[in-house]
Design a protein around this motif. Structure first.
Motif, PDB file in Angstrom:
ATOM      1  N   LEU A  23       2.661 -36.719 -25.342  1.00  0.00           N
ATOM      2  CA  LEU A  23       1.512 -35.814 -25.372  1.00  0.00           C
ATOM      3  C   LEU A  23       0.592 -36.067 -24.179  1.00  0.00           C
ATOM      4  CD1 LEU A  23       0.591 -35.907 -29.180  1.00  0.00           C
ATOM      5  CD2 LEU A  23       1.816 -34.100 -27.953  1.00  0.00           C
ATOM      6  N   ARG A  24       0.374 -37.345 -23.892  1.00  0.00           N
ATOM      7  CA  ARG A  24      -0.472 -37.697 -22.751  1.00  0.00           C
ATOM      8  C   ARG A  24       0.111 -37.125 -21.452  1.00  0.00           C
ATOM      9  NH1 ARG A  24      -3.853 -41.613 -20.359  1.00  0.00           N
ATOM     10  NH2 ARG A  24      -4.362 -42.611 -22.336  1.00  0.00           N
ATOM     11  N   ALA A  25       1.413 -37.335 -21.243  1.00  0.00           N
ATOM     12  CA  ALA A  25       2.052 -36.870 -20.006  1.00  0.00           C
ATOM     13  C   ALA A  25       1.963 -35.350 -19.892  1.00  0.00           C
ATOM     14  CB  ALA A  25       3.505 -37.328 -19.972  1.00  0.00           C
ATOM     15  N   LEU A  26       2.195 -34.651 -21.001  1.00  0.00           N
ATOM     16  CA  LEU A  26       2.175 -33.189 -20.988  1.00  0.00           C
ATOM     17  C   LEU A  26       0.784 -32.663 -20.657  1.00  0.00           C
ATOM     18  CD1 LEU A  26       3.523 -30.446 -21.577  1.00  0.00           C
ATOM     19  CD2 LEU A  26       2.916 -30.768 -23.980  1.00  0.00           C
ATOM     20  N   LEU A  27      -0.227 -33.208 -21.324  1.00  0.00           N
ATOM     21  CA  LEU A  27      -1.580 -32.699 -21.117  1.00  0.00           C
ATOM     22  C   LEU A  27      -2.142 -33.095 -19.761  1.00  0.00           C
ATOM     23  CD1 LEU A  27      -3.032 -33.210 -24.706  1.00  0.00           C
ATOM     24  CD2 LEU A  27      -2.480 -31.045 -23.574  1.00  0.00           C
ATOM     25  N   GLU A  28      -1.814 -34.304 -19.291  1.00  0.00           N
ATOM     26  CA  GLU A  28      -2.274 -34.708 -17.967  1.00  0.00           C
ATOM     27  C   GLU A  28      -1.636 -33.840 -16.887  1.00  0.00           C
ATOM     28  OE1 GLU A  28      -3.462 -39.425 -18.523  1.00  0.00           O
ATOM     29  OE2 GLU A  28      -1.441 -38.906 -17.829  1.00  0.00           O
ATOM     30  N   ARG A  29      -0.411 -33.413 -17.132  1.00  0.00           N
ATOM     31  CA  ARG A  29       0.266 -32.536 -16.172  1.00  0.00           C
ATOM     32  C   ARG A  29      -0.450 -31.192 -16.051  1.00  0.00           C
ATOM     33  NH1 ARG A  29       5.061 -33.336 -18.039  1.00  0.00           N
ATOM     34  NH2 ARG A  29       5.409 -31.401 -19.166  1.00  0.00           N
ATOM     35  N   HIS A  30      -1.167 -30.815 -17.123  1.00  0.00           N
ATOM     36  CA  HIS A  30      -1.928 -29.570 -17.105  1.00  0.00           C
ATOM     37  C   HIS A  30      -3.386 -29.806 -16.732  1.00  0.00           C
ATOM     38  CE1 HIS A  30       1.563 -27.954 -19.299  1.00  0.00           C
ATOM     39  NE2 HIS A  30       1.141 -26.776 -18.896  1.00  0.00           N
ATOM     40  N   GLY A  31      -3.705 -31.009 -16.279  1.00  0.00           N
ATOM     41  CA  GLY A  31      -5.052 -31.271 -15.786  1.00  0.00           C
ATOM     42  C   GLY A  31      -6.048 -31.769 -16.807  1.00  0.00           C
ATOM     43  N   CYS A  32      -5.588 -32.092 -18.027  1.00  0.00           N
ATOM     44  CA  CYS A  32      -6.498 -32.641 -19.031  1.00  0.00           C
ATOM     45  C   CYS A  32      -6.747 -34.123 -18.760  1.00  0.00           C
ATOM     46  CB  CYS A  32      -5.907 -32.492 -20.435  1.00  0.00           C
ATOM     47  SG  CYS A  32      -5.779 -30.781 -21.007  1.00  0.00           S
ATOM     48  N   GLU A  33      -7.868 -34.626 -19.228  1.00  0.00           N
ATOM     49  CA  GLU A  33      -8.168 -36.051 -19.148  1.00  0.00           C
ATOM     50  C   GLU A  33      -8.050 -36.642 -20.551  1.00  0.00           C
ATOM     51  OE1 GLU A  33     -11.796 -39.178 -18.089  1.00  0.00           O
ATOM     52  OE2 GLU A  33     -12.134 -37.017 -17.981  1.00  0.00           O
ATOM     53  N   ILE A  34      -7.139 -37.594 -20.725  1.00  0.00           N
ATOM     54  CA  ILE A  34      -6.980 -38.240 -22.033  1.00  0.00           C
ATOM     55  C   ILE A  34      -7.975 -39.394 -22.095  1.00  0.00           C
ATOM     56  CG2 ILE A  34      -5.378 -39.334 -23.627  1.00  0.00           C
ATOM     57  CD1 ILE A  34      -4.727 -36.403 -22.853  1.00  0.00           C
ATOM     58  N   VAL A  35      -8.978 -39.257 -22.958  1.00  0.00           N
ATOM     59  CA  VAL A  35     -10.063 -40.238 -23.007  1.00  0.00           C
ATOM     60  C   VAL A  35      -9.863 -41.307 -24.069  1.00  0.00           C
ATOM     61  CG1 VAL A  35     -11.736 -38.625 -22.042  1.00  0.00           C
ATOM     62  CG2 VAL A  35     -11.426 -38.733 -24.527  1.00  0.00           C
ATOM     63  N   GLY A  36      -8.843 -41.149 -24.921  1.00  0.00           N
ATOM     64  CA  GLY A  36      -8.588 -42.158 -25.936  1.00  0.00           C
ATOM     65  C   GLY A  36      -7.360 -41.827 -26.758  1.00  0.00           C
ATOM     66  N   GLU A  37      -6.757 -42.863 -27.345  1.00  0.00           N
ATOM     67  CA  GLU A  37      -5.592 -42.701 -28.209  1.00  0.00           C
ATOM     68  C   GLU A  37      -5.795 -43.549 -29.461  1.00  0.00           C
ATOM     69  OE1 GLU A  37      -2.041 -43.666 -26.092  1.00  0.00           O
ATOM     70  OE2 GLU A  37      -2.393 -42.213 -24.491  1.00  0.00           O
ATOM     71  N   LYS A 110       4.716 -29.307 -34.641  1.00  0.00           N
ATOM     72  CA  LYS A 110       5.381 -30.131 -33.633  1.00  0.00           C
ATOM     73  C   LYS A 110       6.688 -29.519 -33.127  1.00  0.00           C
ATOM     74  CE  LYS A 110       3.355 -34.531 -35.073  1.00  0.00           C
ATOM     75  NZ  LYS A 110       3.570 -35.873 -35.639  1.00  0.00           N
ATOM     76  N   SER A 111       7.263 -28.623 -33.910  1.00  0.00           N
ATOM     77  CA  SER A 111       8.517 -27.999 -33.484  1.00  0.00           C
ATOM     78  C   SER A 111       8.284 -26.834 -32.517  1.00  0.00           C
ATOM     79  CB  SER A 111       9.295 -27.494 -34.701  1.00  0.00           C
ATOM     80  OG  SER A 111       8.529 -26.556 -35.450  1.00  0.00           O
ATOM     81  N   ASP A 112       7.024 -26.463 -32.280  1.00  0.00           N
ATOM     82  CA  ASP A 112       6.728 -25.386 -31.331  1.00  0.00           C
ATOM     83  C   ASP A 112       7.034 -25.834 -29.903  1.00  0.00           C
ATOM     84  OD1 ASP A 112       5.870 -23.459 -33.148  1.00  0.00           O
ATOM     85  OD2 ASP A 112       3.851 -24.279 -33.213  1.00  0.00           O
ATOM     86  N   ALA A 113       7.112 -24.879 -29.001  1.00  0.00           N
ATOM     87  CA  ALA A 113       7.377 -25.194 -27.595  1.00  0.00           C
ATOM     88  C   ALA A 113       6.245 -26.048 -27.027  1.00  0.00           C
ATOM     89  CB  ALA A 113       7.505 -23.900 -26.794  1.00  0.00           C
ATOM     90  N   PRO A 114       6.563 -27.036 -26.196  1.00  0.00           N
ATOM     91  CA  PRO A 114       5.533 -27.912 -25.630  1.00  0.00           C
ATOM     92  C   PRO A 114       4.407 -27.152 -24.931  1.00  0.00           C
ATOM     93  CG  PRO A 114       7.725 -28.776 -25.159  1.00  0.00           C
ATOM     94  CD  PRO A 114       7.923 -27.408 -25.759  1.00  0.00           C
ATOM     95  N   GLU A 115       4.735 -26.012 -24.305  1.00  0.00           N
ATOM     96  CA  GLU A 115       3.732 -25.259 -23.568  1.00  0.00           C
ATOM     97  C   GLU A 115       2.614 -24.751 -24.483  1.00  0.00           C
ATOM     98  OE1 GLU A 115       6.988 -24.699 -23.445  1.00  0.00           O
ATOM     99  OE2 GLU A 115       7.418 -25.577 -21.476  1.00  0.00           O
ATOM    100  N   GLU A 116       2.924 -24.635 -25.784  1.00  0.00           N
ATOM    101  CA  GLU A 116       1.917 -24.148 -26.733  1.00  0.00           C
ATOM    102  C   GLU A 116       0.748 -25.119 -26.849  1.00  0.00           C
ATOM    103  OE1 GLU A 116       1.606 -21.337 -28.338  1.00  0.00           O
ATOM    104  OE2 GLU A 116       3.502 -20.490 -27.633  1.00  0.00           O
ATOM    105  N   LEU A 117       1.011 -26.405 -26.623  1.00  0.00           N
ATOM    106  CA  LEU A 117      -0.028 -27.407 -26.820  1.00  0.00           C
ATOM    107  C   LEU A 117      -1.215 -27.178 -25.894  1.00  0.00           C
ATOM    108  CD1 LEU A 117      -1.132 -29.929 -28.157  1.00  0.00           C
ATOM    109  CD2 LEU A 117       0.176 -31.303 -26.523  1.00  0.00           C
ATOM    110  N   PHE A 118      -0.953 -26.992 -24.618  1.00  0.00           N
ATOM    111  CA  PHE A 118      -2.065 -26.802 -23.690  1.00  0.00           C
ATOM    112  C   PHE A 118      -2.795 -25.491 -23.984  1.00  0.00           C
ATOM    113  CE2 PHE A 118      -3.810 -25.214 -19.629  1.00  0.00           C
ATOM    114  CZ  PHE A 118      -4.813 -26.169 -19.477  1.00  0.00           C
ATOM    115  N   SER A 119      -2.060 -24.454 -24.348  1.00  0.00           N
ATOM    116  CA  SER A 119      -2.697 -23.185 -24.710  1.00  0.00           C
ATOM    117  C   SER A 119      -3.637 -23.384 -25.893  1.00  0.00           C
ATOM    118  CB  SER A 119      -1.639 -22.135 -25.064  1.00  0.00           C
ATOM    119  OG  SER A 119      -0.816 -21.846 -23.962  1.00  0.00           O
ATOM    120  N   ALA A 120      -3.171 -24.183 -26.862  1.00  0.00           N
ATOM    121  CA  ALA A 120      -3.986 -24.453 -28.045  1.00  0.00           C
ATOM    122  C   ALA A 120      -5.219 -25.276 -27.691  1.00  0.00           C
ATOM    123  CB  ALA A 120      -3.145 -25.186 -29.090  1.00  0.00           C
ATOM    124  N   VAL A 121      -5.039 -26.294 -26.857  1.00  0.00           N
ATOM    125  CA  VAL A 121      -6.163 -27.144 -26.441  1.00  0.00           C
ATOM    126  C   VAL A 121      -7.218 -26.312 -25.721  1.00  0.00           C
ATOM    127  CG1 VAL A 121      -6.841 -28.983 -24.843  1.00  0.00           C
ATOM    128  CG2 VAL A 121      -4.893 -29.317 -26.363  1.00  0.00           C
TER     129      VAL A 121
END
Length: 219
Positions: A23-37, A110-121
């Protein structure tokens, strides 16, 4: 509104550490900043006020305080953050309980396409509601064809009951459950008794066995 080039501050909460990395790698690739896990609901509740995320991507079923209770309490811990549920479950009752009871901003499967995550965020960061493409038709159908009063859900227990069931299986007392879920000991005990009646279980050992068989707890 979030500008197209604006970095979105995201916190992740899931007890699967390998998934956290993905998740971190996917969102960082779209320019998000992961501030905590975080890997538990308690950890997420303690972390959010410190790291001040705009969006919290949260699993529903984590050890201890589950995602439903954590999302509900997050409104006090970090009121500015929007909670986006990322769950393995697309059951109608789970989605409705998360949206209505916990008041989350979005629900993704979780079974949705990975690209959906950034759209949702991005959507929830902009103050919109976001529903997974796989669950939206289910809810639309529910609106068009409401269930008769008293009709049974697909799942025999609700998300809150599943959290209580998991905690019981982990050895928690009613007082422990009350503290973790932010409810009174009396309500926790009522959940315990209702579960026994609903599932036809008499002892704690039977509750634990049911939880293991239905993969509510990990062994």
């Amino acid at each position: 509104m979030i500008k197209s080039d604006e970095v979105i501050r995201v916190m992740l909460a899931d007890d699967h550490r390998m998934l956290l990395g993905s998740l971190r790698a996917l969102l960082e690739r779209h320019g998000c900043e992961i501030v905590g896990e975080a890997v538990t609901g308690e950890e997420a509740l303690a972390m959010a006020p410190k790291v001040r995320p705009q969006v919290i991507v949260m699993d529903l079923e984590m050890p201890g305080t589950g995602g439903l209770a954590a999302a509900h309490r997050m409104k006090l811990a970090a009121p500015a953050a929007k909670v986006l549920i990322l769950s393995a479950h697309d059951d109608e009752s789970d989605v409705l309980e998360a949206l209505n009871d916990a008041g989350v901003a979005g629900y993704l499967v979780k079974s949705d396409a990975p690209e959906e995550l950034f759209s949702a965020v991005r959507a929830v960061a902009n103050g919109k509601r976001y529903l997974s493409p796989s669950v939206a038709p289910i809810l639309l159908s529910r609106l068009k064809h409401p269930k008769p009063r008293g009709a049974a859900n697909h799942s025999p227990i609700t998300l809150r009951e599943r959290e209580v069931l998991r905690l019981i299986s982990e050895g928690a007392t009613s007082k422990d459950i009350a503290g973790k879920l932010g409810i009174s000991p009396k309500t926790a005990q009522a959940h315990r008794e209702n579960l026994k009646l609903k599932l036809g279980l008499r002892t704690t050992a039977e509750i634990v066995r049911y939880a293991i068989q239905h993969k509510i707890v990990k062994i």
